[in-house]
Each structure stands twice: as structure tokens, then as C-alpha cells.
Design a protein around this motif. Structure first.
Motif, PDB file in Angstrom:
ATOM      1  N   ASP A  69       1.769  35.401  -9.806  1.00 19.33           N
ATOM      2  CA  ASP A  69       3.147  35.726 -10.353  1.00 19.33           C
ATOM      3  C   ASP A  69       2.906  36.879 -10.886  1.00 19.33           C
ATOM      4  O   ASP A  69       4.538  37.364 -11.377  1.00 19.33           O
ATOM      5  CB  ASP A  69       2.447  34.996 -11.346  1.00 19.33           C
ATOM      6  CG  ASP A  69       1.582  35.339 -12.587  1.00 19.33           C
ATOM      7  OD1 ASP A  69       0.318  34.978 -12.325  1.00 19.33           O
ATOM      8  OD2 ASP A  69       1.427  36.922 -13.704  1.00 19.33           O
ATOM      9  N   THR A 101       0.939  42.868 -16.921  1.00 20.76           N
ATOM     10  CA  THR A 101       1.939  41.690 -16.426  1.00 20.76           C
ATOM     11  C   THR A 101       2.837  41.804 -15.987  1.00 20.76           C
ATOM     12  O   THR A 101       3.261  42.780 -16.533  1.00 20.76           O
ATOM     13  CB  THR A 101       1.279  40.118 -17.510  1.00 20.76           C
ATOM     14  OG1 THR A 101       2.060  41.181 -18.705  1.00 20.76           O
ATOM     15  CG2 THR A 101       0.433  39.586 -17.547  1.00 20.76           C
ATOM     16  N   ASP A 103       5.598  41.467 -17.503  1.00 27.01           N
ATOM     17  CA  ASP A 103       6.946  42.090 -18.050  1.00 27.01           C
ATOM     18  C   ASP A 103       6.668  43.197 -19.408  1.00 27.01           C
ATOM     19  O   ASP A 103       7.185  44.157 -20.200  1.00 27.01           O
ATOM     20  CB  ASP A 103       6.667  41.068 -20.020  1.00 27.01           C
ATOM     21  CG  ASP A 103       4.918  40.296 -20.044  1.00 27.01           C
ATOM     22  OD1 ASP A 103       4.706  41.374 -19.648  1.00 27.01           O
ATOM     23  OD2 ASP A 103       4.851  39.420 -20.607  1.00 27.01           O
ATOM     24  N   ASN A 135      -0.001  44.328 -27.965  1.00 31.20           N
ATOM     25  CA  ASN A 135       1.155  43.924 -28.717  1.00 31.20           C
ATOM     26  C   ASN A 135       0.043  43.601 -29.938  1.00 31.20           C
ATOM     27  O   ASN A 135       0.804  43.758 -30.963  1.00 31.20           O
ATOM     28  CB  ASN A 135       1.634  42.843 -28.751  1.00 31.20           C
ATOM     29  CG  ASN A 135       0.217  41.539 -28.554  1.00 31.20           C
ATOM     30  OD1 ASN A 135      -0.905  41.662 -28.690  1.00 31.20           O
ATOM     31  ND2 ASN A 135       1.092  40.157 -28.464  1.00 31.20           N
ATOM     32  N   GLU A 177       1.255  31.891 -17.532  1.00 33.57           N
ATOM     33  CA  GLU A 177       2.594  32.103 -18.079  1.00 33.57           C
ATOM     34  C   GLU A 177       3.429  31.063 -18.090  1.00 33.57           C
ATOM     35  O   GLU A 177       3.487  30.431 -18.193  1.00 33.57           O
ATOM     36  CB  GLU A 177       3.293  32.646 -16.562  1.00 33.57           C
ATOM     37  CG  GLU A 177       4.704  32.723 -16.816  1.00 33.57           C
ATOM     38  CD  GLU A 177       4.864  33.258 -15.070  1.00 33.57           C
ATOM     39  OE1 GLU A 177       5.515  33.556 -14.479  1.00 33.57           O
ATOM     40  OE2 GLU A 177       3.879  32.582 -13.874  1.00 33.57           O
ATOM     41  N   ASP A 178       5.199  31.654 -19.234  1.00 34.68           N
ATOM     42  CA  ASP A 178       5.312  30.384 -19.396  1.00 34.68           C
ATOM     43  C   ASP A 178       5.659  29.486 -18.400  1.00 34.68           C
ATOM     44  O   ASP A 178       6.711  30.202 -18.121  1.00 34.68           O
ATOM     45  CB  ASP A 178       6.528  30.721 -21.226  1.00 34.68           C
ATOM     46  CG  ASP A 178       7.172  30.007 -21.115  1.00 34.68           C
ATOM     47  OD1 ASP A 178       7.184  28.858 -21.617  1.00 34.68           O
ATOM     48  OD2 ASP A 178       7.829  30.700 -22.062  1.00 34.68           O
ATOM     49  N   GLN A 181      10.165  29.730 -19.284  1.00 35.32           N
ATOM     50  CA  GLN A 181      10.283  30.872 -18.758  1.00 35.32           C
ATOM     51  C   GLN A 181       9.586  32.222 -18.057  1.00 35.32           C
ATOM     52  O   GLN A 181       8.892  32.911 -18.487  1.00 35.32           O
ATOM     53  CB  GLN A 181      10.389  31.791 -20.007  1.00 35.32           C
ATOM     54  CG  GLN A 181      11.410  31.296 -20.732  1.00 35.32           C
ATOM     55  CD  GLN A 181      12.044  31.969 -22.430  1.00 35.32           C
ATOM     56  OE1 GLN A 181      12.099  33.109 -22.679  1.00 35.32           O
ATOM     57  NE2 GLN A 181      12.032  31.141 -23.391  1.00 35.32           N
ATOM     58  N   GLY A 183       7.592  34.956 -16.070  1.00 37.82           N
ATOM     59  CA  GLY A 183       7.891  35.618 -16.031  1.00 37.82           C
ATOM     60  C   GLY A 183       7.414  36.282 -17.629  1.00 37.82           C
ATOM     61  O   GLY A 183       7.223  37.811 -17.937  1.00 37.82           O
ATOM     62  N   ARG A 184       6.905  35.352 -18.754  1.00 40.78           N
ATOM     63  CA  ARG A 184       7.329  35.378 -20.227  1.00 40.78           C
ATOM     64  C   ARG A 184       5.638  34.957 -20.316  1.00 40.78           C
ATOM     65  O   ARG A 184       5.334  34.409 -19.547  1.00 40.78           O
ATOM     66  CB  ARG A 184       8.158  34.843 -20.721  1.00 40.78           C
ATOM     67  CG  ARG A 184       7.945  35.490 -22.117  1.00 40.78           C
ATOM     68  CD  ARG A 184       9.092  34.310 -22.798  1.00 40.78           C
ATOM     69  NE  ARG A 184       8.393  34.958 -24.718  1.00 40.78           N
ATOM     70  CZ  ARG A 184       8.517  33.551 -25.143  1.00 40.78           C
ATOM     71  NH1 ARG A 184       8.743  32.618 -24.567  1.00 40.78           N
ATOM     72  NH2 ARG A 184       8.237  33.926 -26.344  1.00 40.78           N
ATOM     73  N   TYR A 185       4.881  35.623 -20.795  1.00 41.34           N
ATOM     74  CA  TYR A 185       3.441  35.158 -21.194  1.00 41.34           C
ATOM     75  C   TYR A 185       3.352  34.997 -22.103  1.00 41.34           C
ATOM     76  O   TYR A 185       3.457  35.755 -23.256  1.00 41.34           O
ATOM     77  CB  TYR A 185       2.275  36.201 -20.865  1.00 41.34           C
ATOM     78  CG  TYR A 185       2.608  36.575 -18.822  1.00 41.34           C
ATOM     79  CD1 TYR A 185       1.972  36.028 -17.935  1.00 41.34           C
ATOM     80  CD2 TYR A 185       3.889  37.353 -18.720  1.00 41.34           C
ATOM     81  CE1 TYR A 185       1.573  36.243 -16.449  1.00 41.34           C
ATOM     82  CE2 TYR A 185       4.162  37.455 -17.460  1.00 41.34           C
ATOM     83  CZ  TYR A 185       3.128  36.875 -16.321  1.00 41.34           C
ATOM     84  OH  TYR A 185       3.552  36.810 -15.134  1.00 41.34           O
ATOM     85  N   LEU A 186       2.010  33.914 -23.053  1.00 40.41           N
ATOM     86  CA  LEU A 186       1.728  33.629 -23.819  1.00 40.41           C
ATOM     87  C   LEU A 186       0.449  33.409 -24.424  1.00 40.41           C
ATOM     88  O   LEU A 186      -0.140  33.018 -22.940  1.00 40.41           O
ATOM     89  CB  LEU A 186       2.839  32.054 -24.371  1.00 40.41           C
ATOM     90  CG  LEU A 186       4.487  31.802 -24.176  1.00 40.41           C
ATOM     91  CD1 LEU A 186       4.057  30.131 -24.385  1.00 40.41           C
ATOM     92  CD2 LEU A 186       5.169  32.950 -25.252  1.00 40.41           C
TER      93      LEU A 186
END
Length: 201
Positions: A69, A101, A103, A135, A177-178, A181, A183-186
Motif C-alpha cells: 500500500d 505511511t 498519509d 499524533n 489501512e482503512d 478509505q 490511504g487512511r490508517y486506523l
């Protein structure tokens, strides 16, 4: 006049005596000095070579790759030992990893030990694992599995997390990865999740 003759004779005698005395001192130093045996250091070197041949290992190894990814994964360790039957697998000590990642987020992994499985394309981190995310969240657990071919980090052992919103405990977690969505990671916490809300602001 007699004094001048005596002085001249003294100088002439010193010109001969002093070099002879210097030579005598130097010869004494060489005779007294301990003889160095160049073979004395060989037993230690031989032991090290035999140990390395018996248990091959690498010092300060590093690995860098890109997941399917698009995330960049780098790993380094104090020491790594390959498996005898599979050079793509092995163990490592004092492991540090960085997952970046697409993002723009980054995740740092630290573990006391790791087991690399080349066939399954994953790394089992153990002996105390700490994840630090860009974050502001920090997650701690005993064991964690990180995939090498895609962005996925999971732990089935109890986790403790602290961050800007407070502290959290759970029985397991997963970073991936979500699916909805790309490209978005959770980061998802599961089973007996307990959050103590203490916002920084």
C-alpha cells in the motif's frame, strides 16, 4: 695554562665516555624488556572465529522496504541471527522500526527481541514493545506482529495507550489501512476497552 689543558682533556674524555654510556643504557633496555609473543593474541581471535562459525550473526543489521500500500518500513537491530535452514528468517535483539505511511504519519516501534518469518512475511516483536505515533499516542504491550508486505500491526496481548485524550487499556489492537478509505490508517482497540478521558487542553 694547566687549567686549560685539564679542561681540554676532560672534554675529550666526555666525548668518548658519554656515547659509550648511552649505548650501554640502550643495550640494557633491550635485554630487560619483555619479549612479545605475537601468538599470544591468537587464542582469543580463534575463539571468536569459532563462535561466529558455530552461531553466525550480524551486528547492527538494517532492513528497508515498501509495503503493497506504499508505506515505507525500515528496521534496525543491535544483533541478528539467521535461521540455519532459512536465511530469510531469524531472530534479532534490540529492534527499532519506523513505519511511514502515505498519509504523512509515522510510527516508531521498539522491542527487546524479534522473530522474523520470511515465508509468512511478518515480524513477531516481543520482550516489551512500544509504539510511538506522530499524533502523540504511545502504545505498550508484550508482543506484537508487524507485517512486512502490507501495513498491518496487531497485538493479541493486553495493551496500554497514552495520548492527548488521556489513557486507554484494551485486550488487543490493530493498526491497518482503512478498507473504506484507502490511504487512511486506523488504530482499532478491541475487547474490554477502557478509556480514561483526560484531554491535554
Amino acid at each position: 695554562m694547566a687549567n686549560l689543558d685539564a679542561h681540554s682533556r676532560l672534554i675529550a674524555w666526555l666525548k668518548i665516555a658519554l656515547p659509550l654510556a648511552a649505548l650501554a643504557l640502550l643495550s640494557t633496555l633491550f635485554l630487560v624488556a619483555r619479549t612479545i609473543d605475537p601468538e599470544e593474541a591468537l587464542p582469543y581471535a580463534q575463539v571468536d572465529i569459532e563462535d561466529r562459525l558455530r552461531e553466525p550473526r550480524m551486528t547492527d543489521p538494517s532492513y528497508a522496504g515498501v509495503t503493497d500500500d506504499g508505506a515505507a518500513l525500515t528496521l534496525s537491530a543491535a544483533e541478528a541471527r539467521p535461521d540455519a535452514t532459512d536465511s530469510a528468517s531469524g531472530t534479532a535483539q534490540s529492534v527499532v522500526g519506523l513505519l511511514e505511511t502515505p498519509d504523512g504519519a509515522s510510527t516508531t516501534l521498539r522491542a527487546g527481541a524479534a522473530r522474523i518469518d520470511g515465508a509468512q512475511q511478518h515480524i513477531l516483536l516481543s520482550s516489551g514493545v512500544t509504539i510511538t505515533q506522530s499524533n502523540g499516542w504511545q502504545i505498550e504491550t508484550q508482543e506484537m506482529i508487524a507485517r512486512m508486505d502490507q501495513t498491518e500491526i496487531t497485538s493479541d496481548t493486553p495493551v496500554t495507550a497514552t495520548g492527548p485524550a488521556g489513557s486507554l487499556t484494551a485486550d488487543s489492537m490493530r493498526l491497518t489501512e482503512d478498507a473504506q478509505q484507502p490511504g487512511r490508517y486506523l488504530v482499532v482497540f478491541n475487547s474490554r476497552v477502557k478509556l480514561i478521558y483526560r484531554p491535554a487542553n
